[in-house]
Design a protein around this motif. Structure first.
Motif, mmCIF file in Angstrom:
data_model
loop_
_atom_site.group_PDB
_atom_site.id
_atom_site.type_symbol
_atom_site.label_atom_id
_atom_site.label_comp_id
_atom_site.label_asym_id
_atom_site.label_seq_id
_atom_site.Cartn_x
_atom_site.Cartn_y
_atom_site.Cartn_z
ATOM 1 N N GLN A 123 -2.908 -18.033 -37.463
ATOM 2 C CA GLN A 123 -3.467 -18.972 -36.491
ATOM 3 C C GLN A 123 -2.292 -19.555 -35.724
ATOM 4 O O GLN A 123 -1.313 -19.995 -36.330
ATOM 5 N N ARG A 124 -2.399 -19.531 -34.406
ATOM 6 C CA ARG A 124 -1.318 -20.059 -33.562
ATOM 7 C C ARG A 124 -1.718 -21.420 -33.025
ATOM 8 O O ARG A 124 -2.853 -21.628 -32.639
ATOM 9 N N GLN A 125 -0.751 -22.340 -32.986
ATOM 10 C CA GLN A 125 -0.943 -23.637 -32.362
ATOM 11 C C GLN A 125 0.145 -23.746 -31.305
ATOM 12 O O GLN A 125 1.314 -23.929 -31.615
ATOM 13 N N PRO A 159 3.894 -29.202 -28.568
ATOM 14 C CA PRO A 159 5.059 -28.960 -29.434
ATOM 15 C C PRO A 159 5.035 -29.888 -30.637
ATOM 16 O O PRO A 159 4.515 -31.003 -30.541
ATOM 17 N N PRO A 160 5.596 -29.530 -31.740
ATOM 18 C CA PRO A 160 6.192 -28.209 -32.010
ATOM 19 C C PRO A 160 5.105 -27.161 -32.272
ATOM 20 O O PRO A 160 4.135 -27.422 -32.983
ATOM 21 N N TYR A 161 5.281 -26.014 -31.667
ATOM 22 C CA TYR A 161 4.329 -24.922 -31.837
ATOM 23 C C TYR A 161 4.479 -24.350 -33.238
ATOM 24 O O TYR A 161 5.586 -24.272 -33.780
ATOM 25 N N THR A 207 9.378 -21.474 -33.332
ATOM 26 C CA THR A 207 10.778 -21.253 -32.962
ATOM 27 C C THR A 207 11.589 -20.692 -34.127
ATOM 28 O O THR A 207 12.448 -19.845 -33.924
ATOM 29 N N ASP A 208 11.300 -21.151 -35.341
ATOM 30 C CA ASP A 208 12.017 -20.620 -36.504
ATOM 31 C C ASP A 208 11.733 -19.136 -36.678
ATOM 32 O O ASP A 208 12.630 -18.348 -36.972
ATOM 33 N N LEU A 209 10.491 -18.766 -36.492
ATOM 34 C CA LEU A 209 10.118 -17.355 -36.637
ATOM 35 C C LEU A 209 10.730 -16.513 -35.524
ATOM 36 O O LEU A 209 11.265 -15.430 -35.774
#
Length: 119
Positions: free
Chosen positions: A93-95, A99-101, A59-61
């Motif tokens: 790498q995505r998680q 949440p939090p993603y 979300t920050d990105l």
């Protein structure tokens, strides 16, 4: 100002405005930047804003100015991240299971990003 974005000798190649005639312009959606350019901009942005963090919240990105500067929708931004997470690229790498993603960078220097993209 309109001429700055609509004349060939200026910024017309960005594809933001198209001149219909001398008094009318159409606002267009430009083509997204190439993946290697996005990767390098992401690495530079990460270094400037999160130099000590290998993992950041998605979300920050997504809320950062990076997507706005590149005129990317949230879906386009996520698509770029997915492309960078693909096994053939493996720069992030995505998680996104719980949440939090988060997004984890898999490089230590911007030079590694360039090297990975142009192997």
């Amino acid at each position: 100002m309109l001429g700055s974005y609509s004349k060939p000798e200026n910024l017309e190649k960005l594809g933001l405005l198209k001149s219909q005639n001398s008094n009318q312009y159409t606002v267009t959606q430009p083509q997204p930047i190439p993946l290697p350019a996005f990767a390098c901009m992401l690495a530079d942005f990460w270094q400037a804003h999160y130099p000590n963090d290998d993992t950041i919240f998605l979300t920050d990105l997504l809320r950062s100015e990076l997507g706005r500067i590149l005129l990317l929708s949230e879906a386009q931004f996520k698509a770029f991240l997915a492309a960078l997470a693909a096994p053939s690229v493996a720069l992030v790498q995505r998680q996104e299971r719980t949440p939090p993603y988060t997004i984890t960078r898999r490089w230590h220097s911007i030079g590694e990003v360039w090297e990975k993209l142009y192997q």
